[in-house]
Design a protein around this motif. Structure first.
Motif, PDB file in Angstrom:
ATOM      1  N   CYS A   1     -11.528 -18.727  -6.117  1.00  0.00           N
ATOM      2  CA  CYS A   1     -11.280 -17.619  -5.189  1.00  0.00           C
ATOM      3  C   CYS A   1      -9.820 -17.567  -4.761  1.00  0.00           C
ATOM      4  O   CYS A   1      -9.231 -16.486  -4.651  1.00  0.00           O
ATOM      5  N   VAL A   2      -9.213 -18.722  -4.513  1.00  0.00           N
ATOM      6  CA  VAL A   2      -7.798 -18.758  -4.149  1.00  0.00           C
ATOM      7  C   VAL A   2      -6.937 -18.296  -5.321  1.00  0.00           C
ATOM      8  O   VAL A   2      -5.987 -17.527  -5.152  1.00  0.00           O
ATOM      9  N   LEU A   3      -7.278 -18.755  -6.538  1.00  0.00           N
ATOM     10  CA  LEU A   3      -6.498 -18.375  -7.724  1.00  0.00           C
ATOM     11  C   LEU A   3      -6.592 -16.881  -8.020  1.00  0.00           C
ATOM     12  O   LEU A   3      -5.692 -16.312  -8.642  1.00  0.00           O
ATOM     13  N   LEU A   4      -7.669 -16.246  -7.594  1.00  0.00           N
ATOM     14  CA  LEU A   4      -7.804 -14.805  -7.801  1.00  0.00           C
ATOM     15  C   LEU A   4      -7.316 -14.006  -6.595  1.00  0.00           C
ATOM     16  O   LEU A   4      -6.605 -13.005  -6.734  1.00  0.00           O
ATOM     17  N   GLY A   5      -7.697 -14.411  -5.391  1.00  0.00           N
ATOM     18  CA  GLY A   5      -7.443 -13.613  -4.200  1.00  0.00           C
ATOM     19  C   GLY A   5      -5.991 -13.545  -3.786  1.00  0.00           C
ATOM     20  O   GLY A   5      -5.491 -12.475  -3.410  1.00  0.00           O
ATOM     21  N   VAL A   6      -5.274 -14.672  -3.836  1.00  0.00           N
ATOM     22  CA  VAL A   6      -3.881 -14.688  -3.377  1.00  0.00           C
ATOM     23  C   VAL A   6      -2.981 -13.834  -4.269  1.00  0.00           C
ATOM     24  O   VAL A   6      -2.216 -12.996  -3.762  1.00  0.00           O
ATOM     25  N   PRO A   7      -3.019 -13.977  -5.597  1.00  0.00           N
ATOM     26  CA  PRO A   7      -2.182 -13.097  -6.428  1.00  0.00           C
ATOM     27  C   PRO A   7      -2.519 -11.616  -6.257  1.00  0.00           C
ATOM     28  O   PRO A   7      -1.611 -10.774  -6.255  1.00  0.00           O
ATOM     29  N   LEU A   8      -3.792 -11.299  -6.118  1.00  0.00           N
ATOM     30  CA  LEU A   8      -4.161  -9.899  -5.932  1.00  0.00           C
ATOM     31  C   LEU A   8      -3.599  -9.346  -4.631  1.00  0.00           C
ATOM     32  O   LEU A   8      -3.111  -8.209  -4.580  1.00  0.00           O
ATOM     33  N   ALA A   9      -3.666 -10.127  -3.556  1.00  0.00           N
ATOM     34  CA  ALA A   9      -3.115  -9.667  -2.277  1.00  0.00           C
ATOM     35  C   ALA A   9      -1.614  -9.483  -2.371  1.00  0.00           C
ATOM     36  O   ALA A   9      -1.058  -8.485  -1.884  1.00  0.00           O
ATOM     37  N   TRP A  10      -0.930 -10.423  -2.990  1.00  0.00           N
ATOM     38  CA  TRP A  10       0.524 -10.327  -3.125  1.00  0.00           C
ATOM     39  C   TRP A  10       0.926  -9.117  -3.964  1.00  0.00           C
ATOM     40  O   TRP A  10       1.841  -8.378  -3.608  1.00  0.00           O
ATOM     41  N   LEU A  11       0.212  -8.894  -5.075  1.00  0.00           N
ATOM     42  CA  LEU A  11       0.543  -7.773  -5.949  1.00  0.00           C
ATOM     43  C   LEU A  11       0.355  -6.437  -5.243  1.00  0.00           C
ATOM     44  O   LEU A  11       1.148  -5.502  -5.422  1.00  0.00           O
ATOM     45  N   THR A  12      -0.688  -6.309  -4.427  1.00  0.00           N
ATOM     46  CA  THR A  12      -1.010  -5.022  -3.825  1.00  0.00           C
ATOM     47  C   THR A  12      -0.267  -4.755  -2.519  1.00  0.00           C
ATOM     48  O   THR A  12      -0.363  -3.654  -1.973  1.00  0.00           O
ATOM     49  N   VAL A  13       0.465  -5.743  -2.001  1.00  0.00           N
ATOM     50  CA  VAL A  13       1.199  -5.546  -0.744  1.00  0.00           C
ATOM     51  C   VAL A  13       2.701  -5.619  -0.942  1.00  0.00           C
ATOM     52  O   VAL A  13       3.443  -4.739  -0.472  1.00  0.00           O
ATOM     53  N   GLN A  14       3.196  -6.626  -1.636  1.00  0.00           N
ATOM     54  CA  GLN A  14       4.629  -6.892  -1.646  1.00  0.00           C
ATOM     55  C   GLN A  14       5.334  -6.518  -2.948  1.00  0.00           C
ATOM     56  O   GLN A  14       6.534  -6.758  -3.073  1.00  0.00           O
ATOM     57  N   THR A  15       4.630  -5.985  -3.926  1.00  0.00           N
ATOM     58  CA  THR A  15       5.272  -5.654  -5.196  1.00  0.00           C
ATOM     59  C   THR A  15       5.165  -4.159  -5.477  1.00  0.00           C
ATOM     60  O   THR A  15       4.445  -3.426  -4.797  1.00  0.00           O
ATOM     61  N   ASN A  16       5.876  -3.727  -6.523  1.00  0.00           N
ATOM     62  CA  ASN A  16       5.816  -2.332  -6.954  1.00  0.00           C
ATOM     63  C   ASN A  16       4.808  -2.167  -8.093  1.00  0.00           C
ATOM     64  O   ASN A  16       5.056  -1.430  -9.047  1.00  0.00           O
ATOM     65  N   LEU A  17       3.678  -2.839  -7.971  1.00  0.00           N
ATOM     66  CA  LEU A  17       2.602  -2.713  -8.951  1.00  0.00           C
ATOM     67  C   LEU A  17       2.186  -1.250  -9.082  1.00  0.00           C
ATOM     68  O   LEU A  17       1.975  -0.562  -8.074  1.00  0.00           O
ATOM     69  N   PRO A  18       2.053  -0.725 -10.297  1.00  0.00           N
ATOM     70  CA  PRO A  18       1.608   0.663 -10.457  1.00  0.00           C
ATOM     71  C   PRO A  18       0.230   0.882  -9.832  1.00  0.00           C
ATOM     72  O   PRO A  18      -0.673   0.047  -9.988  1.00  0.00           O
ATOM     73  N   PHE A  19       0.090   1.976  -9.115  1.00  0.00           N
ATOM     74  CA  PHE A  19      -1.181   2.346  -8.478  1.00  0.00           C
ATOM     75  C   PHE A  19      -1.679   1.249  -7.536  1.00  0.00           C
ATOM     76  O   PHE A  19      -2.874   0.984  -7.440  1.00  0.00           O
ATOM     77  N   ARG A  20      -0.754   0.612  -6.840  1.00  0.00           N
ATOM     78  CA  ARG A  20      -1.159  -0.529  -6.013  1.00  0.00           C
ATOM     79  C   ARG A  20      -2.100  -0.115  -4.884  1.00  0.00           C
ATOM     80  O   ARG A  20      -2.924  -0.914  -4.450  1.00  0.00           O
ATOM     81  N   ARG A  21      -1.993   1.112  -4.375  1.00  0.00           N
ATOM     82  CA  ARG A  21      -2.925   1.568  -3.345  1.00  0.00           C
ATOM     83  C   ARG A  21      -4.343   1.656  -3.916  1.00  0.00           C
ATOM     84  O   ARG A  21      -5.320   1.341  -3.235  1.00  0.00           O
ATOM     85  N   PHE A  22      -4.445   2.088  -5.159  1.00  0.00           N
ATOM     86  CA  PHE A  22      -5.746   2.133  -5.824  1.00  0.00           C
ATOM     87  C   PHE A  22      -6.303   0.726  -6.022  1.00  0.00           C
ATOM     88  O   PHE A  22      -7.461   0.443  -5.694  1.00  0.00           O
ATOM     89  N   TRP A  23      -5.459  -0.184  -6.523  1.00  0.00           N
ATOM     90  CA  TRP A  23      -5.925  -1.551  -6.746  1.00  0.00           C
ATOM     91  C   TRP A  23      -6.237  -2.256  -5.431  1.00  0.00           C
ATOM     92  O   TRP A  23      -7.097  -3.151  -5.391  1.00  0.00           O
ATOM     93  N   ALA A  24      -5.558  -1.877  -4.340  1.00  0.00           N
ATOM     94  CA  ALA A  24      -5.821  -2.496  -3.049  1.00  0.00           C
ATOM     95  C   ALA A  24      -7.270  -2.291  -2.617  1.00  0.00           C
ATOM     96  O   ALA A  24      -7.895  -3.189  -2.042  1.00  0.00           O
ATOM     97  N   VAL A  25      -7.814  -1.107  -2.900  1.00  0.00           N
ATOM     98  CA  VAL A  25      -9.207  -0.823  -2.562  1.00  0.00           C
ATOM     99  C   VAL A  25     -10.149  -1.424  -3.603  1.00  0.00           C
ATOM    100  O   VAL A  25     -11.145  -2.079  -3.267  1.00  0.00           O
ATOM    101  N   VAL A  26      -9.842  -1.214  -4.882  1.00  0.00           N
ATOM    102  CA  VAL A  26     -10.734  -1.665  -5.952  1.00  0.00           C
ATOM    103  C   VAL A  26     -10.886  -3.178  -5.945  1.00  0.00           C
ATOM    104  O   VAL A  26     -11.978  -3.708  -6.202  1.00  0.00           O
TER     105      VAL A  26
END
Length: 545
Positions: free
Chosen positions: A77-102
């Motif tokens: 859970c840590v290996l999955l949850g932390v990178p996902l949170a970082w990608l959807t908040v602090q990076t310019n990940l494409p469609f990050r608002r979409f991924w934040a919900v999904v």
């Protein structure tokens, strides 16, 4: 001397109002109250019999499986949850608002639905094996047992870490990263030396929830045929062996206490952050460069497996079964309304009770604050079936007492207040952990400044602290709402007669093997909970998705 001990303990609140400490103590006591029956039941077992039970090979197997499951799920859970949170908040990940919900949507799917789906898809003679059979693949790796259970629970539990970490990142002072860049720190170094220390309390809080969920889940291990505490307790209660079941419950609680002690050791010495200018938000501050588009493969793979497999299986059940086979299981919109009603009530009550406990724990270093906070976590680790039986026993004993004394007090057995209370006992730690982690990031100097301007403690909390911890409050409310929507054992045992919800109709359908009737409630559960995530996580402005 003994009479002075409570007063001395209460005086060590580090400037926190005494009334807040007393209120937190009352809340913690209420959360522990239903669990006292476990000790009472265990005392009815002969000590010699307890020693025999403790050394039984199947008991040792249950302990080993439960511990391995808890550790495996927590790490993944840590290996999955932390990178996902970082990608959807602090990076310019494409469609990050979409991924934040999904990325949070797997939390809305009951783990037992996920288990049914994965067994149907990847089990012996499953749908995936039938697809590969023309290619000469006659057998897939075993889905049952510890590996399959760990994977399934992780896929529907990692959002605990994701949401608590994301809430902390939304309140993170982004000027600290700007300062790190001026020191020529690369992305990884800046995360390790700046971001991670600030959000570690949130990661630990989410990991704690994942660990407690792993040892308390009943449906997934039962479906995946893994002997663990929850499954064995349920079997013992089915044969009316309550003494042994209570003994197993005490062992489970012992593991919980060890987990809470380890969590305290990991986060000891934490202090409030917020030494910057308070500039926080969700504007991207890390440029992924050439990795910007490849990085989307990570959230796509995780959420694709977690969401598409159940949808695939539910779709097959919908189109391959006779819709008129059992009319009594037909869907009614009342089920969805009932689910939203009790989930919303549980979320509101849980947040109101979590606020004083979390604030006291974050603002005081006293042993009492830590003790009261950890006391609220105990109910989350107790299986829903055990908590349900505890409250049923309490309610029936109360009814007997009320009838014998001819009291005019209202009944509590099979009432909505009792059901909501069970949800709050189970899930208030989700709100406590999220609120505490964001409270730690509020600069105490801001509160002291408000007090010097004449604000009362309540006024400074309302005007300064509460707006700053809003991401943690809403994340905690979302977690309680979503987990209440899918809670099964407590709902089945404590709901009023005739009060059906989405989960009860799903369970009735699968018990009768009429899976087509589970499709619409399951899809509605996903849709309603998904919309709730959009509302709860979309707060507008810099604190939005």
């Amino acid at each position: 001397m003994r009479s002075l001990l409570p007063r001395r303990l209460l005086e060590r609140t580090d400037g926190v109002p005494l009334g807040l400490a007393l209120l937190s103590g009352a809340i913690a006591a209420a959360m522990l109250f239903p669990l006292t029956w476990i000790v009472v039941e265990a005392t009815t077992v002969d000590p010699t019999r307890i020693r025999e039970l403790a050394l039984r090979p199947d008991t040792l197997e249950v302990i080993a499986n439960s511990l391995l499951l808890m550790v495996g799920v927590t790490v993944l859970c840590v290996l999955l949850g932390v990178p996902l949170a970082w990608l959807t908040v602090q990076t310019n990940l494409p469609f990050r608002r979409f991924w934040a919900v999904v990325a949070a949507l797997p939390l809305v799917i009951p783990s037992y639905i996920g288990a049914f789906s994965f067994v149907s898809a990847f089990g012996p003679q499953g749908e995936f094996q039938s697809i590969l059979e023309p290619l000469g693949i006659e057998q897939l790796p075993e889905i049952y047992g510890l590996p399959g259970t760990t994977i399934v629970i992780t896929l529907y539990t990692y959002p605990y870490v994701y949401l608590t970490t994301r809430a902390a990142l939304l309140s993170f002072d982004t000027t600290l990263l700007d300062a790190a860049r001026t020191l020529n720190h690369d992305t990884w170094t800046a995360f390790r030396r700046v971001t991670f220390p600030q959000v570690r309390p949130a990661i630990v809080a989410g990991a704690l929830l994942a660990a407690l969920y792993a040892v308390s889940d009943f449906g997934t291990p039962a479906i995946m045929q893994l002997p663990v505490f929850t499954r064995q307790i349920f079997l013992e209660y089915n044969v009316f062996n309550r003494g042994y079941a209570a003994f197993l419950s005490l062992q489970l609680l012992a593991i919980v206490l060890v987990v809470l002690a380890l969590e305290w050791w990991v986060r000891r010495g934490e202090t409030s952050s917020g030494d910057g200018d308070g500039s926080a938000g969700s504007d991207p501050v890390v440029d992924l460069g050439a990795w910007r588009w490849p990085a989307t493969l990570f959230p796509a793979a995780v959420t694709g497996v977690a969401l598409l497999v159940p949808l695939w299986i539910l779709g097959l059940w919908l189109v391959t079964a006779d819709p008129d086979a059992r009319p009594s299981l037909a869907f009614e919109f009342e089920y969805a309304f009932n689910s939203v009603l009790i989930a919303g009530a549980a979320a509101l009550v849980a947040v109101l009770l979590a606020l004083p406990v979390a604030y006291f724990a974050a603002r005081s270093d006293s042993p009492l604050a830590s003790l009261l906070e950890r006391a609220t976590y105990v109910g989350f680790a107790v299986p829903g079936v055990v908590l349900g039986l505890a409250l049923v026993a309490f309610a029936t004993d109360y009814e007997t007492f009320r009838t014998a004394r001819d009291l005019a007090t209202p009944a509590i057995y099979q009432t909505l207040p009792l059901l909501i209370f069970a949800y709050v006992v189970r899930f208030v730690p989700q709100a406590v952990g999220s609120i505490r982690s964001t409270t730690l990031q509020v600069d105490p100097a801001l509160i002291e400044a408000a007090r010097t301007l004449g604000e009362s403690p309540t006024g400074s909390f309302r005007k300064i602290t509460l707006p700053l911890i809003a991401p943690g409050v809403t994340a905690g409310a979302a977690l309680v709402f979503l987990t209440t929507m899918k809670e099964l054992p407590a709902t089945l045992m404590l709901r009023p007669t005739g009060f059906d919800t989405l989960v009860t109709i799903i369970w009735r359908a699968q018990e009768a093997a009429y899976y087509q009737y589970a499709v619409i409630p399951a899809l509605l559960l996903l849709a309603v909970s998904g919309l709730s995530l959009v509302v709860l996580l979309s707060q507008g402005g810099r604190e939005g998705l």
